[in-house]
Design a protein around this motif. Structure first.
Motif, PDB file in Angstrom:
ATOM      1  N   MET A 298       0.843  -1.198   0.000  1.00  0.00           N
ATOM      2  CA  MET A 298       0.000   0.000   0.000  1.00  0.00           C
ATOM      3  C   MET A 298       0.877   1.246   0.000  1.00  0.00           C
ATOM      4  O   MET A 298       1.879   1.303   0.715  1.00  0.00           O
ATOM      5  N   GLN A 299       0.481   2.235  -0.759  1.00  0.00           N
ATOM      6  CA  GLN A 299       1.294   3.432  -0.916  1.00  0.00           C
ATOM      7  C   GLN A 299       1.393   4.229   0.383  1.00  0.00           C
ATOM      8  O   GLN A 299       2.365   4.953   0.582  1.00  0.00           O
ATOM      9  N   TRP A 300       0.405   4.111   1.244  1.00  0.00           N
ATOM     10  CA  TRP A 300       0.447   4.883   2.483  1.00  0.00           C
ATOM     11  C   TRP A 300       1.685   4.579   3.309  1.00  0.00           C
ATOM     12  O   TRP A 300       2.204   5.432   4.017  1.00  0.00           O
ATOM     13  N   PHE A 301       2.198   3.354   3.215  1.00  0.00           N
ATOM     14  CA  PHE A 301       3.367   2.983   4.006  1.00  0.00           C
ATOM     15  C   PHE A 301       4.646   3.641   3.489  1.00  0.00           C
ATOM     16  O   PHE A 301       5.716   3.447   4.078  1.00  0.00           O
ATOM     17  N   GLN A 302       4.565   4.403   2.397  1.00  0.00           N
ATOM     18  CA  GLN A 302       5.706   5.181   1.934  1.00  0.00           C
ATOM     19  C   GLN A 302       5.719   6.583   2.533  1.00  0.00           C
ATOM     20  O   GLN A 302       6.671   7.332   2.334  1.00  0.00           O
ATOM     21  N   THR A 303       4.667   6.962   3.267  1.00  0.00           N
ATOM     22  CA  THR A 303       4.629   8.259   3.934  1.00  0.00           C
ATOM     23  C   THR A 303       5.448   8.189   5.215  1.00  0.00           C
ATOM     24  O   THR A 303       5.750   7.101   5.719  1.00  0.00           O
TER      25      THR A 303
ATOM     26  N   ARG B 273       6.002   4.780   7.294  1.00  0.00           N
ATOM     27  CA  ARG B 273       7.310   4.147   7.473  1.00  0.00           C
ATOM     28  C   ARG B 273       7.588   3.874   8.944  1.00  0.00           C
ATOM     29  O   ARG B 273       8.174   2.848   9.299  1.00  0.00           O
ATOM     30  N   GLU B 274       7.156   4.780   9.812  1.00  0.00           N
ATOM     31  CA  GLU B 274       7.379   4.549  11.242  1.00  0.00           C
ATOM     32  C   GLU B 274       6.526   3.391  11.744  1.00  0.00           C
ATOM     33  O   GLU B 274       6.989   2.564  12.532  1.00  0.00           O
ATOM     34  N   LEU B 275       5.275   3.329  11.295  1.00  0.00           N
ATOM     35  CA  LEU B 275       4.425   2.223  11.709  1.00  0.00           C
ATOM     36  C   LEU B 275       4.953   0.906  11.143  1.00  0.00           C
ATOM     37  O   LEU B 275       4.911  -0.128  11.810  1.00  0.00           O
ATOM     38  N   ALA B 276       5.475   0.922   9.926  1.00  0.00           N
ATOM     39  CA  ALA B 276       6.069  -0.276   9.340  1.00  0.00           C
ATOM     40  C   ALA B 276       7.265  -0.751  10.160  1.00  0.00           C
ATOM     41  O   ALA B 276       7.492  -1.957  10.308  1.00  0.00           O
ATOM     42  N   GLY B 277       8.032   0.189  10.701  1.00  0.00           N
ATOM     43  CA  GLY B 277       9.155  -0.185  11.550  1.00  0.00           C
ATOM     44  C   GLY B 277       8.704  -0.910  12.809  1.00  0.00           C
ATOM     45  O   GLY B 277       9.342  -1.877  13.245  1.00  0.00           O
ATOM     46  N   ILE B 278       7.606  -0.436  13.401  1.00  0.00           N
ATOM     47  CA  ILE B 278       7.074  -1.110  14.586  1.00  0.00           C
ATOM     48  C   ILE B 278       6.569  -2.504  14.220  1.00  0.00           C
ATOM     49  O   ILE B 278       6.820  -3.479  14.933  1.00  0.00           O
ATOM     50  N   GLU B 279       5.873  -2.594  13.089  1.00  0.00           N
ATOM     51  CA  GLU B 279       5.380  -3.901  12.662  1.00  0.00           C
ATOM     52  C   GLU B 279       6.534  -4.870  12.435  1.00  0.00           C
ATOM     53  O   GLU B 279       6.463  -6.038  12.822  1.00  0.00           O
ATOM     54  N   ARG B 280       7.594  -4.389  11.826  1.00  0.00           N
ATOM     55  CA  ARG B 280       8.748  -5.259  11.550  1.00  0.00           C
ATOM     56  C   ARG B 280       9.379  -5.752  12.849  1.00  0.00           C
ATOM     57  O   ARG B 280       9.703  -6.944  12.989  1.00  0.00           O
ATOM     58  N   SER B 281       9.548  -4.871  13.824  1.00  0.00           N
ATOM     59  CA  SER B 281      10.159  -5.282  15.093  1.00  0.00           C
ATOM     60  C   SER B 281       9.277  -6.274  15.839  1.00  0.00           C
ATOM     61  O   SER B 281       9.781  -7.232  16.437  1.00  0.00           O
TER      62      SER B 281
ATOM     63  N   GLY C 276       2.457  -6.934   2.793  1.00  0.00           N
ATOM     64  CA  GLY C 276       3.591  -6.601   3.656  1.00  0.00           C
ATOM     65  C   GLY C 276       4.886  -6.359   2.930  1.00  0.00           C
ATOM     66  O   GLY C 276       5.965  -6.621   3.472  1.00  0.00           O
ATOM     67  N   SER C 277       4.818  -5.849   1.687  1.00  0.00           N
ATOM     68  CA  SER C 277       6.054  -5.566   0.955  1.00  0.00           C
ATOM     69  C   SER C 277       6.892  -4.514   1.675  1.00  0.00           C
ATOM     70  O   SER C 277       8.116  -4.486   1.537  1.00  0.00           O
TER      71      SER C 277
END
Length: 239
Positions: free
Chosen positions: A1-6, A10-18, A41-42
């Motif tokens: 999803m393009q929103w995860f490039q904002t 990106r910060e929320l994606a970092g939390i999800e990854r951890s 989850g790309s």
């Protein structure tokens, strides 16, 4: 999803990854025969399952994305039945036109004792209202954790872990940061946290011991025949 490039994405994606890295270290299946599939989850990166070097890892997505092995319809996963040991749905339910059908597909492709991990936006928080605004993250309001747990239980999956992560407003001002839950914020997580992670396991049905059922020793009735069968009772009745 393009929103995860904002920036906020990106910060929320970092939390999800951890969070996923921690869960993989704790409870992911290990061994050369483990088959892992990630749907969506790309933004989590290609090395998400690097902790499982001997496993077969595949990445699917519902839209053309770099790093995806195949593009798929969410309601018809291109996987064999009972062929996956760990299936991660990363915001797939948020973007599915029919979440119930996606759950059925996920259950079918899971091997017995396989695990289903569902990562998605917390539908009952302010994040769940994002679909009402322009440029939505979700197609529609997603399934709440309680309804999702009930739906999985109907398909024979046992919930093993669920948690909320990422506390922030859904439309942050510039400079605000996503915060992981801590201290008093734990009590507010079910209502304010951005994402919800649920892990469930597909239980293998217990086999029926037919030998024990059919070889039950007969019961002797004092002064009469061995414990009568339905055929014996019918015979006596007609006499």
């Amino acid at each position: 999803m393009q929103w995860f490039q904002t920036p906020a994405g990106r910060e929320l994606a970092g939390i999800e990854r951890s969070v996923l890295d921690e869960r993989i270290q704790r409870s992911a299946p290990h061994g050369p025969r483990a088959r892992v599939v990630r749907v969506g989850g790309s933004w989590l990166g290609d090395g998400l399952f690097m902790a499982l070097p001997a496993s077969d890892c595949w990445a699917l997505d519902w839209e053309p994305t770099a790093g995806a092995d195949a593009c798929t319809d969410l309601e018809q996963l291109p996987l064999r039945k009972e062929s996956v040991d760990l299936l991660l749905l990363a915001h797939a339910l948020d973007c599915s036109a029919d979440p119930a059908s996606l759950i059925r597909e996920a259950v079918e492709v899971l091997a017995p004792e396989g695990e289903l991990w569902v990562l998605g936006f917390n539908a009952w928080s302010t994040w769940g209202l994002r679909h009402l605004r322009a440029r939505p993250v979700m197609r529609r309001r997603g399934l709440g954790p309680g309804l999702l747990t009930l739906l999985l239980a109907r398909h024979g999956l046992e919930c093993r872990h669920q948690a909320y992560h990422g506390l922030k407003a859904p439309w942050p001002r510039a400079g605000t940061r996503v915060r992981a839950r801590n201290s008093w914020e734990r009590r507010l997580a079910p209502w304010l946290a951005g994402v919800h992670l649920l892990q469930a396991r597909k239980r293998r049905p217990a086999p029926i011991d037919m030998k024990q059922v059919w070889q039950t020793p007969p019961v002797e009735v004092p002064g009469r025949l061995v414990q009568p069968t339905p055929r014996t009772r019918i015979h006596v009745h007609h006499r």
